[in-house]
Structure formats: C-alpha cells, structure tokens
Motif scaffolding. Structure first.
Motif, PDB file in Angstrom:
ATOM      1  N   THR A  14       0.830  -1.262   0.066  1.00  0.00           N
ATOM      2  CA  THR A  14      -0.006  -0.072  -0.022  1.00  0.00           C
ATOM      3  C   THR A  14       0.741   1.293  -0.021  1.00  0.00           C
ATOM      4  OG1 THR A  14      -1.782  -1.291   1.188  1.00  0.00           O
ATOM      5  CG2 THR A  14      -1.954   1.121   1.226  1.00  0.00           C
ATOM      6  N   VAL A  15       2.023   1.215   0.731  1.00  0.00           N
ATOM      7  CA  VAL A  15       2.873   2.403   1.121  1.00  0.00           C
ATOM      8  C   VAL A  15       4.236   2.193   0.145  1.00  0.00           C
ATOM      9  CG1 VAL A  15       3.866   4.120   2.456  1.00  0.00           C
ATOM     10  CG2 VAL A  15       1.680   3.229   3.192  1.00  0.00           C
ATOM     11  N   VAL A  16       4.620   0.953   0.379  1.00  0.00           N
ATOM     12  CA  VAL A  16       5.736   0.755  -0.333  1.00  0.00           C
ATOM     13  C   VAL A  16       5.625  -0.545  -1.257  1.00  0.00           C
ATOM     14  CG1 VAL A  16       7.196   1.702   1.717  1.00  0.00           C
ATOM     15  CG2 VAL A  16       6.615  -0.909   1.648  1.00  0.00           C
ATOM     16  N   ASP A  17       6.674  -0.344  -2.224  1.00  0.00           N
ATOM     17  CA  ASP A  17       6.555  -1.506  -3.205  1.00  0.00           C
ATOM     18  C   ASP A  17       7.547  -2.625  -2.720  1.00  0.00           C
ATOM     19  OD1 ASP A  17       6.859  -3.105  -5.599  1.00  0.00           O
ATOM     20  OD2 ASP A  17       8.089  -1.342  -6.875  1.00  0.00           O
ATOM     21  N   TRP A  18       6.927  -3.501  -2.347  1.00  0.00           N
ATOM     22  CA  TRP A  18       7.456  -4.727  -1.688  1.00  0.00           C
ATOM     23  C   TRP A  18       8.224  -5.556  -2.942  1.00  0.00           C
ATOM     24  CZ3 TRP A  18       6.546  -9.563  -2.989  1.00  0.00           C
ATOM     25  CH2 TRP A  18       5.383  -9.968  -3.331  1.00  0.00           C
ATOM     26  N   ARG A  19       7.341  -5.805  -3.746  1.00  0.00           N
ATOM     27  CA  ARG A  19       7.689  -6.647  -4.880  1.00  0.00           C
ATOM     28  C   ARG A  19       9.073  -6.157  -5.695  1.00  0.00           C
ATOM     29  NH1 ARG A  19       3.204  -7.894  -6.824  1.00  0.00           N
ATOM     30  NH2 ARG A  19       3.142  -9.892  -6.222  1.00  0.00           N
ATOM     31  N   GLY A  20       8.794  -4.931  -6.123  1.00  0.00           N
ATOM     32  CA  GLY A  20      10.151  -4.359  -6.818  1.00  0.00           C
ATOM     33  C   GLY A  20      11.243  -4.269  -6.130  1.00  0.00           C
ATOM     34  N   ALA A  58      16.485  -6.733   3.477  1.00  0.00           N
ATOM     35  CA  ALA A  58      16.060  -5.963   2.461  1.00  0.00           C
ATOM     36  C   ALA A  58      14.487  -5.576   2.859  1.00  0.00           C
ATOM     37  CB  ALA A  58      15.876  -6.983   1.180  1.00  0.00           C
ATOM     38  N   TRP A  59      13.857  -6.133   3.730  1.00  0.00           N
ATOM     39  CA  TRP A  59      12.447  -5.983   3.679  1.00  0.00           C
ATOM     40  C   TRP A  59      12.602  -4.687   5.224  1.00  0.00           C
ATOM     41  CZ3 TRP A  59       8.191  -7.964   2.112  1.00  0.00           C
ATOM     42  CH2 TRP A  59       8.558  -8.774   1.182  1.00  0.00           C
ATOM     43  N   HIS A  60      13.711  -4.019   5.510  1.00  0.00           N
ATOM     44  CA  HIS A  60      13.641  -2.822   6.081  1.00  0.00           C
ATOM     45  C   HIS A  60      14.207  -1.896   5.287  1.00  0.00           C
ATOM     46  CE1 HIS A  60      14.664  -4.546  10.249  1.00  0.00           C
ATOM     47  NE2 HIS A  60      14.278  -5.791   9.643  1.00  0.00           N
ATOM     48  N   ARG A  61      14.224  -2.012   3.969  1.00  0.00           N
ATOM     49  CA  ARG A  61      14.869  -1.005   2.777  1.00  0.00           C
ATOM     50  C   ARG A  61      13.750  -0.819   1.955  1.00  0.00           C
ATOM     51  NH1 ARG A  61      19.722  -3.927   4.215  1.00  0.00           N
ATOM     52  NH2 ARG A  61      19.531  -5.215   2.345  1.00  0.00           N
ATOM     53  N   LEU A  62      12.376  -1.322   1.873  1.00  0.00           N
ATOM     54  CA  LEU A  62      11.636  -0.994   0.972  1.00  0.00           C
ATOM     55  C   LEU A  62      11.344   0.342   0.542  1.00  0.00           C
ATOM     56  CD1 LEU A  62       8.879  -3.723   2.023  1.00  0.00           C
ATOM     57  CD2 LEU A  62      10.887  -4.134   0.686  1.00  0.00           C
ATOM     58  N   LYS A  63      11.284   0.431  -1.001  1.00  0.00           N
ATOM     59  CA  LYS A  63      10.950   1.719  -1.613  1.00  0.00           C
ATOM     60  C   LYS A  63       9.538   2.171  -1.670  1.00  0.00           C
ATOM     61  CE  LYS A  63      15.019   1.371  -4.565  1.00  0.00           C
ATOM     62  NZ  LYS A  63      15.925   1.356  -5.812  1.00  0.00           N
ATOM     63  N   PRO A  64       9.381   3.486  -1.277  1.00  0.00           N
ATOM     64  CA  PRO A  64       7.760   4.005  -1.218  1.00  0.00           C
ATOM     65  C   PRO A  64       7.404   3.893  -2.670  1.00  0.00           C
ATOM     66  CG  PRO A  64       9.308   5.681  -0.967  1.00  0.00           C
ATOM     67  CD  PRO A  64      10.253   4.636  -1.019  1.00  0.00           C
ATOM     68  N   TRP A  65       6.261   3.870  -2.906  1.00  0.00           N
ATOM     69  CA  TRP A  65       5.503   4.305  -4.220  1.00  0.00           C
ATOM     70  C   TRP A  65       5.680   5.699  -4.383  1.00  0.00           C
ATOM     71  CZ3 TRP A  65       4.298   0.116  -6.930  1.00  0.00           C
ATOM     72  CH2 TRP A  65       3.980  -1.155  -6.421  1.00  0.00           C
ATOM     73  N   PRO A  66       5.806   6.069  -5.676  1.00  0.00           N
ATOM     74  CA  PRO A  66       6.141   7.696  -6.009  1.00  0.00           C
ATOM     75  C   PRO A  66       5.266   8.747  -5.327  1.00  0.00           C
ATOM     76  CG  PRO A  66       6.168   6.311  -7.937  1.00  0.00           C
ATOM     77  CD  PRO A  66       5.650   5.319  -6.952  1.00  0.00           C
ATOM     78  N   ASP A  67       4.253   8.168  -4.915  1.00  0.00           N
ATOM     79  CA  ASP A  67       2.945   9.247  -4.416  1.00  0.00           C
ATOM     80  C   ASP A  67       3.189   9.214  -2.740  1.00  0.00           C
ATOM     81  OD1 ASP A  67       0.537   7.357  -3.462  1.00  0.00           O
ATOM     82  OD2 ASP A  67       1.446   6.688  -5.298  1.00  0.00           O
ATOM     83  N   SER A  68       3.764   8.248  -2.280  1.00  0.00           N
ATOM     84  CA  SER A  68       3.521   7.907  -0.622  1.00  0.00           C
ATOM     85  C   SER A  68       4.083   9.181   0.077  1.00  0.00           C
ATOM     86  CB  SER A  68       4.302   6.698  -0.472  1.00  0.00           C
ATOM     87  OG  SER A  68       3.532   5.269  -1.044  1.00  0.00           O
ATOM     88  N   VAL A  69       5.322   9.495  -0.171  1.00  0.00           N
ATOM     89  CA  VAL A  69       5.699  10.664   0.958  1.00  0.00           C
ATOM     90  C   VAL A  69       4.922  11.787   0.631  1.00  0.00           C
ATOM     91  CG1 VAL A  69       7.685  11.930   1.501  1.00  0.00           C
ATOM     92  CG2 VAL A  69       8.268   9.441   0.743  1.00  0.00           C
ATOM     93  N   GLU A  70       4.602  12.244  -0.388  1.00  0.00           N
ATOM     94  CA  GLU A  70       3.899  13.526  -0.597  1.00  0.00           C
ATOM     95  C   GLU A  70       2.609  13.409   0.042  1.00  0.00           C
ATOM     96  OE1 GLU A  70       1.797  16.365  -4.181  1.00  0.00           O
ATOM     97  OE2 GLU A  70       3.510  15.270  -4.489  1.00  0.00           O
ATOM     98  N   GLY A  71       1.706  11.895  -0.322  1.00  0.00           N
ATOM     99  CA  GLY A  71       0.505  11.753   0.146  1.00  0.00           C
ATOM    100  C   GLY A  71       0.292  11.800   1.766  1.00  0.00           C
ATOM    101  N   LEU A  72       1.302  10.931   2.136  1.00  0.00           N
ATOM    102  CA  LEU A  72       1.297  11.059   3.904  1.00  0.00           C
ATOM    103  C   LEU A  72       1.642  12.399   4.360  1.00  0.00           C
ATOM    104  CD1 LEU A  72       3.523   7.687   4.393  1.00  0.00           C
ATOM    105  CD2 LEU A  72       1.024   7.999   4.447  1.00  0.00           C
ATOM    106  N   SER A  73       2.547  13.131   3.835  1.00  0.00           N
ATOM    107  CA  SER A  73       2.879  14.478   4.272  1.00  0.00           C
ATOM    108  C   SER A  73       1.640  15.360   4.283  1.00  0.00           C
ATOM    109  CB  SER A  73       3.862  15.224   3.511  1.00  0.00           C
ATOM    110  OG  SER A  73       4.723  14.307   3.819  1.00  0.00           O
ATOM    111  N   SER A  74       0.749  15.209   3.383  1.00  0.00           N
ATOM    112  CA  SER A  74      -0.451  15.913   3.196  1.00  0.00           C
ATOM    113  C   SER A  74      -1.499  15.591   4.225  1.00  0.00           C
ATOM    114  CB  SER A  74      -1.061  15.978   1.777  1.00  0.00           C
ATOM    115  OG  SER A  74      -2.060  16.590   1.441  1.00  0.00           O
ATOM    116  N   LEU A  75      -1.508  14.183   4.410  1.00  0.00           N
ATOM    117  CA  LEU A  75      -2.821  13.888   5.080  1.00  0.00           C
ATOM    118  C   LEU A  75      -2.379  13.933   6.683  1.00  0.00           C
ATOM    119  CD1 LEU A  75      -3.241  10.307   3.408  1.00  0.00           C
ATOM    120  CD2 LEU A  75      -4.943  12.028   3.779  1.00  0.00           C
TER     121      LEU A  75
END
Length: 237
Positions: free
Chosen positions: A14-20, A101-118
């Motif tokens: 939902t927040v991070v791209d685990w698969r990639g 590697a599970w501690h280093r998952l990358k966020p989806w491109p919108d996640s940081v901006e979206g979370l910051s706004s919320l």
C-alpha cells in the motif's frame, strides 16, 4: 470527516513497493551466487508466498508470537531450498543481509507527498504485520513521515486478527469509528470494517499478496477509494 482523527495504513504493497524492492535485492544476491537461472521476480513472489501459512500457527495459538523478521528468514531459507539452493552452504551474514531488504523497501512515488499532506490533518501511523524495528528502519530509509509506529509486536498478533485493529485504536485513544484503515488489500479492509473502523481502498497495481487468494469486491464496498495517496488526501480534505 470532522470526526476522523487517525489514519492507519497497511504498509507492504500500500505504501511501499515490496515486490520491486525485494526482486531487485534478490536479483543481486542470486547473481553473486551464480543463480541467474532463477527469475528474481518469481523468487520474490515465492518468498512472500510462504508468509500467510507461516503465521497461521500464530493466529491459531499453536505458536507463540514471532516477529516478521524471524518469519521472513525462515521463509527465505525454505524458498532457497525450493529453488534448488542449499541455505547451509551460503554465508549466514549474506542471508541475514538479504532478509534485511524488508527494512529497505522503496515507497511508491506518491507515498511521501500523500502521507505528508494527510499528516497535516490527521494522526498517521502504519498498522502493519512488520515488527517495529523493521518499520522504523523502513521509515528512515524511505522518508515516511509517520507520527508514531505500531508494529505487529505491539499487539502480538497478525492481521486479520481483531486485536490488531482494536489495540491500535486503544493505543491512539480513539474509538474505531473515528479511525480509517487505508489499504490496497480487501481482506485487511474487511477485517478493519468488522472492528468498526472506516475504510479507504487505494489502488495499487502489482501489489497483490501471493500468499493470499483475494476476492476483489465492488469498489463501492469501501468508504473511500483513491488511485494513490495524493488523491486520498484530496478526498479527505
């Protein structure tokens, strides 16, 4: 929306791209060990595919609570065997590093901006099967601006057990109907709704958990639906 105080977030998918993220690190690991015949994406799916079965014993009370870091390592070793590799012949330090590697998952491109706004209007917190240290490391690595972090080790339970959602509300001193669970997974939203929380579905392609068979419900089943977290923030204004 004036009554909502807290937004809880599923994280993996939902927040991070685990698969990639996992496929990239697994690919580098497989390359180092001359296992290029193994597809990194298939390896990542197979690793996660063992997850749900591995926590069933915890959910059923047949095994004491074990953190996701431990379950992931157990599943990694079983996954390696499934692909014809022998974990005991591989350096333990490298297995431990791949598990991190599970501690280093990358966020989806919108996640940081979206979370910051919320975060400007609501308390925001992960509500994840990840253990607290995993989620803290991930937040620092990905720049996720959580107000607080609730790992599965806080409730000592795994989704979709009701105590996961109810304990989170208790810790935040919020009634369930004043909280929203944000997730890309139907089973998670279903469980939260049964506990009295509001629900927000976020569309994420390539985020399906291969350890579960999800039945896609009508999008009208959820209180809110958005294509990403930036859009969700606009909906909840």
């Amino acid at each position: 929306m004036s009554k909502i105080e807290v937004l809880f977030f599923d994280v993996l998918g939902t927040v991070v791209d685990w698969r990639g993220s996992i496929a990239a690190e697994a690919g580098a690991f497989l390359k180092r060990h001359n296992a290029l015949h193994i597809d990194a994406g298939a390896f990542a799916d197979a690793w996660v595919g063992r997850y749900d079965a591995s926590v069933d014993a915890v959910r059923c009370g047949q095994r004491p609570f074990a953190p996701l870091d431990l379950l992931n390592l157990e599943n990694l070793e079983a996954c390696l065997k499934g692909f014809g590799l022998t974990p005991s012949t591989l350096p333990r330090a490298e297995l431990a590093e791949l598990n991190m590697a599970w501690h280093r998952l990358k966020p989806w491109p919108d996640s940081v901006e979206g979370l910051s706004s919320l975060k400007e209007r609501f308390i925001i917190s992960p509500l994840s099967d990840g253990n607290t240290r995993l989620l803290v490391d991930m937040a620092k690595h990905a720049g996720l601006p959580w107000d607080t972090i609730l790992g599965a080790d806080v409730s000592g339970a795994y989704k979709p057990m009701p105590q996961v959602y109810l304990r989170a509300c208790e810790l935040m001193s919020v009634d369930p109907d004043r909280a929203i669970l944000v997730a890309a997974h139907d089973y998670d939203l279903d469980a939260a709704r049964q506990c009295g929380l509001k629900t927000a579905y976020v569309v994420r392609t390539n985020a399906h958990d291969p350890s579960k068979t999800e039945v896609v419900k009508s999008l009208e089943a959820w209180d809110y639906m958005a294509n990403d977290l930036i859009e969700l923030a606009a909906l909840l204004k």
